[in-house]
Write an enzyme that holds these catalytic residues in place. Structure first.
Site, PDB file in Angstrom:
ATOM      1  N   HIS A 128       0.848  -1.192   0.000  1.00  0.00           N
ATOM      2  CA  HIS A 128       0.000   0.000   0.000  1.00  0.00           C
ATOM      3  C   HIS A 128       0.883   1.242   0.000  1.00  0.00           C
ATOM      4  O   HIS A 128       1.656   1.458   0.935  1.00  0.00           O
ATOM      5  CB  HIS A 128      -0.938  -0.024   1.218  1.00  0.00           C
ATOM      6  N   THR A 145       6.306  -6.722  -5.340  1.00  0.00           N
ATOM      7  CA  THR A 145       7.275  -7.546  -6.079  1.00  0.00           C
ATOM      8  C   THR A 145       7.965  -6.789  -7.216  1.00  0.00           C
ATOM      9  O   THR A 145       8.905  -7.309  -7.815  1.00  0.00           O
ATOM     10  CB  THR A 145       6.564  -8.771  -6.698  1.00  0.00           C
ATOM     11  N   GLN A 195      -5.576  -6.509  -1.012  1.00  0.00           N
ATOM     12  CA  GLN A 195      -5.956  -7.156  -2.270  1.00  0.00           C
ATOM     13  C   GLN A 195      -7.252  -6.512  -2.798  1.00  0.00           C
ATOM     14  O   GLN A 195      -7.513  -5.371  -2.495  1.00  0.00           O
ATOM     15  CB  GLN A 195      -6.105  -8.675  -2.109  1.00  0.00           C
TER      16      GLN A 195
HETATM   17  P1  GDP Z   1      -3.065  -0.319  -2.963  1.00  0.00           P
HETATM   18  O1  GDP Z   1      -2.407  -1.651  -2.886  1.00  0.00           O
HETATM   19  O2  GDP Z   1      -4.519  -0.402  -3.281  1.00  0.00           O
HETATM   20  O3  GDP Z   1      -2.800   0.550  -1.754  1.00  0.00           O
HETATM   21  O4  GDP Z   1      -2.410   0.430  -4.211  1.00  0.00           O
HETATM   22  P2  GDP Z   1      -0.830   0.467  -4.579  1.00  0.00           P
HETATM   23  O5  GDP Z   1      -0.150   1.385  -3.661  1.00  0.00           O
HETATM   24  O6  GDP Z   1      -0.289  -0.904  -4.728  1.00  0.00           O
HETATM   25  O7  GDP Z   1      -0.911   1.031  -6.051  1.00  0.00           O
HETATM   26  C1  GDP Z   1      -1.514   2.262  -6.329  1.00  0.00           C
HETATM   27  C2  GDP Z   1      -0.469   3.137  -7.035  1.00  0.00           C
HETATM   28  O8  GDP Z   1      -1.109   4.249  -7.629  1.00  0.00           O
HETATM   29  C3  GDP Z   1       0.547   3.731  -6.093  1.00  0.00           C
HETATM   30  O9  GDP Z   1       1.758   3.888  -6.780  1.00  0.00           O
HETATM   31  C4  GDP Z   1      -0.049   5.095  -5.731  1.00  0.00           C
HETATM   32  O10 GDP Z   1       0.954   6.045  -5.365  1.00  0.00           O
HETATM   33  C5  GDP Z   1      -0.683   5.469  -7.033  1.00  0.00           C
HETATM   34  N1  GDP Z   1      -1.909   6.287  -6.954  1.00  0.00           N
HETATM   35  C6  GDP Z   1      -2.925   6.216  -6.064  1.00  0.00           C
HETATM   36  N2  GDP Z   1      -3.929   7.065  -6.437  1.00  0.00           N
HETATM   37  C7  GDP Z   1      -3.524   7.658  -7.571  1.00  0.00           C
HETATM   38  C8  GDP Z   1      -4.133   8.613  -8.451  1.00  0.00           C
HETATM   39  O11 GDP Z   1      -5.259   9.056  -8.279  1.00  0.00           O
HETATM   40  N3  GDP Z   1      -3.400   8.992  -9.549  1.00  0.00           N
HETATM   41  C9  GDP Z   1      -2.155   8.504  -9.810  1.00  0.00           C
HETATM   42  N4  GDP Z   1      -1.522   8.915 -10.899  1.00  0.00           N
HETATM   43  N5  GDP Z   1      -1.555   7.603  -8.989  1.00  0.00           N
HETATM   44  C10 GDP Z   1      -2.247   7.182  -7.899  1.00  0.00           C
HETATM   45  P1  IMO Z   2      -2.720  -5.005  -2.444  1.00  0.00           P
HETATM   46  O1  IMO Z   2      -3.249  -5.010  -1.040  1.00  0.00           O
HETATM   47  C1  IMO Z   2      -2.310  -6.984  -6.287  1.00  0.00           C
HETATM   48  C2  IMO Z   2      -2.001 -11.346  -6.269  1.00  0.00           C
HETATM   49  C3  IMO Z   2      -0.674 -11.972  -6.649  1.00  0.00           C
HETATM   50  C4  IMO Z   2      -1.152 -13.299  -7.216  1.00  0.00           C
HETATM   51  C5  IMO Z   2      -2.341 -13.642  -6.327  1.00  0.00           C
HETATM   52  C6  IMO Z   2      -1.998 -14.583  -5.168  1.00  0.00           C
HETATM   53  O2  IMO Z   2      -1.466  -4.246  -2.625  1.00  0.00           O
HETATM   54  O3  IMO Z   2      -3.808  -4.598  -3.394  1.00  0.00           O
HETATM   55  P2  IMO Z   2      -0.567 -14.442  -2.930  1.00  0.00           P
HETATM   56  O4  IMO Z   2       0.737 -13.791  -2.639  1.00  0.00           O
HETATM   57  O5  IMO Z   2      -1.693 -13.916  -2.137  1.00  0.00           O
HETATM   58  O6  IMO Z   2      -0.461 -15.932  -2.914  1.00  0.00           O
HETATM   59  O7  IMO Z   2      -0.878 -14.067  -4.476  1.00  0.00           O
HETATM   60  O8  IMO Z   2      -2.811 -12.409  -5.800  1.00  0.00           O
HETATM   61  N1  IMO Z   2      -1.916 -10.359  -5.162  1.00  0.00           N
HETATM   62  C7  IMO Z   2      -2.047  -9.041  -5.337  1.00  0.00           C
HETATM   63  N2  IMO Z   2      -2.189  -8.312  -6.466  1.00  0.00           N
HETATM   64  N3  IMO Z   2      -2.302  -6.367  -5.085  1.00  0.00           N
HETATM   65  C8  IMO Z   2      -2.181  -7.084  -3.945  1.00  0.00           C
HETATM   66  O9  IMO Z   2      -2.321  -6.541  -2.727  1.00  0.00           O
HETATM   67  C9  IMO Z   2      -1.992  -8.488  -4.042  1.00  0.00           C
HETATM   68  N4  IMO Z   2      -1.817  -9.485  -3.140  1.00  0.00           N
HETATM   69  C10 IMO Z   2      -1.778 -10.623  -3.842  1.00  0.00           C
HETATM   70  O10 IMO Z   2       0.002 -11.195  -7.596  1.00  0.00           O
HETATM   71  O11 IMO Z   2      -1.637 -13.108  -8.513  1.00  0.00           O
HETATM   72 MG    MG Z   3      -0.803  -2.678  -3.745  1.00  0.00          MG
END
Ligand code: GDP
Ligand code: IMO
Ligand code: MG
Length: 418
Positions: free
Chosen positions: A41, A298, A221
């Site tokens: 996150h 990853t 997720q």
């Molecule tokens: P999460 O797992 O749901 O918390 O999301 P992640 O952090 O894995 O991926 C979201 C990505 O999008 C991160 O790199 C954030 O910094 C970015 N992000 C979130 N909201 C926005 C948005 O509104 N615009 C852009 N351009 N990036 C965003």
């Molecule tokens: P956040 O909270 C995106 C995906 C993995 C794989 C499948 C199973 O950041 O949104 P696991 O490690 O649970 O055995 O993986 O789920 N996966 C995610 N994809 N965001 C995540 O978390 C994920 N957590 C697991 O890539 O396909």
């Molecule tokens: Mg994420």
């Protein structure tokens, strides 16, 4: 006195961390209820970027208490690394409570994850290899070790017998491994973990609710990775949906108020498994590049595609979403044409519901939307371009759910409240 839940409606990475960080000051407590360090996150504020895997995204707000609930699977080594990474900016020892019922990820769980993936060969899931599935398997199989067990006299006995069992499975799979170094590090991390507030979080959380305080449950997720309702078997091993917050925190469904469902203005997926609106052309590459779509855990490139409204509608249904939050529409600013899928065509038949398997013969039916140009400097909904408002309006009508927050950039403050 209420529990609000924020969760992802697609295949993860919808921007949950950013929005939870933004919303945290409104809540006394932010609590994670499922998943483990497979989550990544991302939070950005004061030009600094943090990626959280286990610690809830309210940790940088000093007034906010953070809780890791019973539904989480917990890796003490990753936890320690995470604490070190953020120690300058967050008081984790004081502001975090950890459930004694949360299950531990052992070093052999990670090895088993790798062994199972290897054995699946071309059918592999694309797991993050953080030991999630083997840890939940042991929990459901009644062989798990919980955080509270680290204080029990028979902890070492339990640990050794569990690891012995895991070794037998690894040998059965002919998987080469070496566990001693990993185990030494893990045991050091367990000793450090003893300095944190490990409690019965179910009492703690319910006492706060009864005292009139509000809680935000932070999902990890996304709905399409839920073990029941996602694209099984290409899913994770926990209930990522709203109901998971009740079992993962020990809070009654009667206490739930808002359910925030977060989605990207397009779709991404990391790992393997079906993805009907995936783009294999330059549009897909451009979304990946402009959206910086690389996994926060990853570093793998995320697969990209157009918004899938069947997925969104399904997720709204399963979760009972009360408020939608849309992120990353700014990434589509330079696109001349923007598409969304409103139905599938399967064997020449129209289909408005997700079938059991999202097979390759699904052809999404696309609707075209006009470009909206730059939106990342806009702070008020009224000032957004009409073409963008049309997009919003269409999604709201289609899902019969209001979009109440629009995120327009990575920073904590790149937000429009509608
Ligand atoms: P999460 O797992 O749901 O918390 O999301 P992640 O952090 O894995 O991926 C979201 C990505 O999008 C991160 O790199 C954030 O910094 C970015 N992000 C979130 N909201 C926005 C948005 O509104 N615009 C852009 N351009 N990036 C965003
Ligand atoms: P956040 O909270 C995106 C995906 C993995 C794989 C499948 C199973 O950041 O949104 P696991 O490690 O649970 O055995 O993986 O789920 N996966 C995610 N994809 N965001 C995540 O978390 C994920 N957590 C697991 O890539 O396909
Ligand atoms: Mg994420």
């Amino acid at each position: 006195m209420k529990l609000d839940i924020l969760l992802g409606l697609q295949w993860g990475d919808e921007g949950k961390g950013k929005i939870v960080d933004y919303l945290s000051p409104k809540y006394k407590i932010v609590a994670r209820f499922q998943g483990g360090p497979n989550a990544g996150h991302t939070l950005v504020f004061n030009n600094k970027k943090f990626v959280l895997h286990l610690i809830p995204s309210g940790i940088f707000r000093q007034e906010t208490i953070n809780v890791i609930g019973n539904g989480v699977v917990f890796d003490p080594v990753i936890f320690e690394q995470e604490v070190n990474n953020i120690s300058e900016f967050a008081d984790v020892k004081n502001n975090l409570y950890i459930s004694s019922r949360a299950h531990l990820i052992l070093p052999t769980h990670k090895l088993l994850d790798a062994a199972y993936e290897k054995a699946k060969a071309e059918n592999k899931i694309g797991s993050t290899l953080k030991g999630i599935s083997p840890a939940y398997t042991d929990k459901i199989g009644r062989n798990g070790i919980r955080i509270g067990d680290i204080f029990e006299k028979d902890f070492n006995l339990k640990l050794n017998s569990t690891i012995d069992n895991h070794k037998k499975i690894l040998e059965f799979y002919n998987f080469e491994y070496s566990v001693n170094d990993l185990l030494d590090k893990w045991l050091v991390a367990i000793e450090k973990l003893k300095n944190y507030k490990i409690i019965n979080t179910e009492y703690f959380l319910n006492n706060h609710l009864n005292a009139g305080n509000s809680i935000l449950a932070e999902g990890a997720q996304g709905t399409m990775l839920d073990v029941e309702f996602g694209t099984y078997p290409f899913v994770t091993s926990s209930n990522t949906i709203a109901a998971g917050a009740n079992s993962g925190l020990g809070i009654s469904p009667k206490k739930v108020d808002k359910i925030y469902g977060i989605f990207k203005a397009y779709t991404t997926r990391v790992g393997y498994g079906p993805f009907p609106t995936e783009l294999f052309d330059d549009n897909g590459k451009e979304i990946q590049q402009k959206g910086n779509e690389f996994g926060a855990t990853t570093g793998r490139p995320r697969r990209c595609g157009w918004l899938d409204l069947l997925v969104l509608n399904y997720a709204c249904l399963i979760n009972g979403v009360t408020d939608l939050i849309m992120t990353k529409a700014d990434v589509l600013s330079d696109f001349n044409n923007i598409f969304v899928a409103d139905k599938y065509i399967i064997n020449n038949q129209q289909c408005n519901e997700l079938p059991l398997y999202l097979t390759e013969n699904i052809k999404p039916n696309y609707l075209k939307f006009k470009p909206w140009g730059k939106i990342n400097n806009i702070k008020h909904f009224e000032n957004l371009p009409d073409s963008f408002k049309t997009y919003i309006d269409f999604i709201e009508k289609f899902t019969k759910t209001k979009i109440s927050v629009i995120s327009t950039g990575v920073d904590r403050n790149d937000i429009i409240i509608k």
